[in-house]
Design a protein around this motif. Structure first.
Motif, mmCIF file in Angstrom:
data_model
loop_
_atom_site.group_PDB
_atom_site.id
_atom_site.type_symbol
_atom_site.label_atom_id
_atom_site.label_comp_id
_atom_site.label_asym_id
_atom_site.label_seq_id
_atom_site.Cartn_x
_atom_site.Cartn_y
_atom_site.Cartn_z
ATOM 1 N N VAL A 84 -8.522 0.775 10.291
ATOM 2 C CA VAL A 84 -8.303 2.077 9.648
ATOM 3 C C VAL A 84 -9.460 3.005 10.001
ATOM 4 O O VAL A 84 -10.513 2.553 10.457
ATOM 5 N N GLU A 85 -9.246 4.282 9.762
ATOM 6 C CA GLU A 85 -10.335 5.257 9.923
ATOM 7 C C GLU A 85 -10.965 5.427 8.545
ATOM 8 O O GLU A 85 -10.304 5.923 7.621
ATOM 9 N N GLU A 147 -5.500 13.448 -0.294
ATOM 10 C CA GLU A 147 -6.188 12.141 -0.203
ATOM 11 C C GLU A 147 -7.028 11.882 -1.459
ATOM 12 O O GLU A 147 -7.035 10.760 -1.979
ATOM 13 N N ARG A 182 -7.845 5.586 6.488
ATOM 14 C CA ARG A 182 -6.564 6.165 6.918
ATOM 15 C C ARG A 182 -5.907 5.183 7.866
ATOM 16 O O ARG A 182 -6.500 4.792 8.874
ATOM 17 N N LEU A 183 -4.672 4.824 7.500
ATOM 18 C CA LEU A 183 -3.902 3.915 8.346
ATOM 19 C C LEU A 183 -2.852 4.753 9.072
ATOM 20 O O LEU A 183 -2.007 5.386 8.428
ATOM 21 N N TYR A 184 -2.952 4.793 10.391
ATOM 22 C CA TYR A 184 -2.013 5.593 11.179
ATOM 23 C C TYR A 184 -0.828 4.733 11.582
ATOM 24 O O TYR A 184 -0.994 3.684 12.198
ATOM 25 N N GLU A 185 0.364 5.158 11.168
ATOM 26 C CA GLU A 185 1.593 4.433 11.516
ATOM 27 C C GLU A 185 2.539 5.450 12.141
ATOM 28 O O GLU A 185 3.250 6.160 11.441
ATOM 29 N N GLU A 187 3.788 8.716 13.262
ATOM 30 C CA GLU A 187 3.481 10.089 12.836
ATOM 31 C C GLU A 187 2.852 10.132 11.445
ATOM 32 O O GLU A 187 2.377 11.170 11.018
ATOM 33 N N MET A 188 2.918 8.972 10.764
ATOM 34 C CA MET A 188 2.508 8.940 9.357
ATOM 35 C C MET A 188 1.061 8.480 9.213
ATOM 36 O O MET A 188 0.573 7.679 10.000
ATOM 37 N N VAL A 189 0.401 8.996 8.172
ATOM 38 C CA VAL A 189 -0.931 8.488 7.846
ATOM 39 C C VAL A 189 -0.945 8.147 6.358
ATOM 40 O O VAL A 189 -0.457 8.907 5.530
ATOM 41 N N ARG A 190 -1.443 6.942 6.061
ATOM 42 C CA ARG A 190 -1.453 6.456 4.689
ATOM 43 C C ARG A 190 -2.867 6.131 4.267
ATOM 44 O O ARG A 190 -3.670 5.662 5.079
ATOM 45 N N THR A 191 -3.191 6.385 3.000
ATOM 46 C CA THR A 191 -4.519 6.034 2.487
ATOM 47 C C THR A 191 -4.454 4.613 1.948
ATOM 48 O O THR A 191 -3.630 4.315 1.079
#
Ligand code: TMP
Ligand code: ASP
Length: 257
Positions: A84-85, A147, A182-185, A187-191
């Motif tokens: 994750v970032e 966020e 930040r989890l990039y999936e 086009e989506m980004v999830r915390t």
């Protein structure tokens, strides 16, 4: 032995490249530091205990629907995590006054707070992780309003759940620190919850005696640091006995494979 690529080395953990894209290996060291690296020690077995305790807590949180970076434990010192970032914030949640809030606001340590309080610190070792407000966070683009909202909601849920989990082990959850990524999936980004949750990052007091079972034993030279961590693991049902042969065998295992 295969030489792996080191991605990052922090004070208590190392991140290595994972077996698949989007994964990393998180290695728990025995190193302990406090007061931004001023005080240092190697505590045999601490990394093993934190690996096990953090695995247990992250799995419990996954179980109640909190998204985390945790995938699985690989061995005594390592776990497989999602890459994750990291959002550059230390998110602190407090139920009882202790540590820096007690000092900063002149509240006697041990005083219950009127309600759970969330604080944000900017994750920057050179600055000693200063306390910041939501204004700073959004103005400097460390995180968005959305966020921050997600982080507050998740942190309060984690606090409610962990307060109960530790109470079942006769332990008071005084405060804790978490980090998010930040989890990039696509086009989506999830915390998602990242880093670790262990006695390094929580204040845990015995419910009846008030005995400290966390890193304050190291910060305040109280001794018995790993014994206290082992006691937490024992009470949570993660290991069978505190201070016994099991811990000794843990501490000898420094393998990075
Ligand atoms: P504090 O009272 O020193 O601000 O600490 C609050 C909580 O955050 C406590 O549970 C210990 C944890 N913590 C960390 O995990 N890392 C840190 O660098 C600091 C200063 C505190
Ligand atoms: N982790 C921080 C440090 O090294 C401080 C602490 O946990 O007290 O220095």
């Amino acid at each position: 032995m295969v030489k792996r690529r080191k991605i990052y080395e922090g004070k208590a953990k190392i991140l290595y490249e994972g077996p698949e894209p989007g994964t990393l290996i998180q290695y728990f060291k025995d190193d302990a530091t406090a007061f931004n690296n001023e005080k240092r020690a190697v505590l045999d077995g601490k990394g093993v205990l934190n690996n096990r305790i953090s695995e247990f807590v992250m799995m419990q949180l996954n179980g109640i629907g909190i998204p985390t970076h945790f995938l699985k434990r690989i061995n005594m010192r390592e776990q497989l995590i999602r890459e994750v970032e990291i959002i550059p914030l230390e998110v602190i949640c407090r139920n009882v006054a202790a540590g820096s809030i007690a000092k900063r606001l002149g509240i006697e340590e041990g005083t219950p707070l009127p309600r759970s309080i969330i604080e944000f610190c900017y994750k920057k070792d050179e600055l000693g992780d200063p306390l910041v407000s939501e204004e700073h966070i959004t103005a400097f683009n460390w995180a968005t309003h959305q966020e921050i909202d997600d982080i507050i909601a998740m942190t309060l849920r984690i606090n409610d759940f962990l307060t109960g989990l530790f109470a079942g082990a006769q332990i008071k959850l005084v405060d804790f620190k978490v980090e998010y990524g930040r989890l990039y999936e696509g086009e989506m980004v999830r915390t998602v919850l990242a880093d670790e949750i262990s006695p390094d990052s929580c204040r845990l007091w015995d419910m009846t005696t008030g005995e400290k079972l966390d890193k304050d034993r190291f910060r305040r030279d109280l001794g018995g640091v790993t014994e206290a961590y082992a006691e937490v693991a024992r009470r949570l049902g993660i290991i069978k006995e505190a201070g016994g042969a099991e811990i000794l065998s843990f501490s000898q295992d420094k393998s990075e494979e």
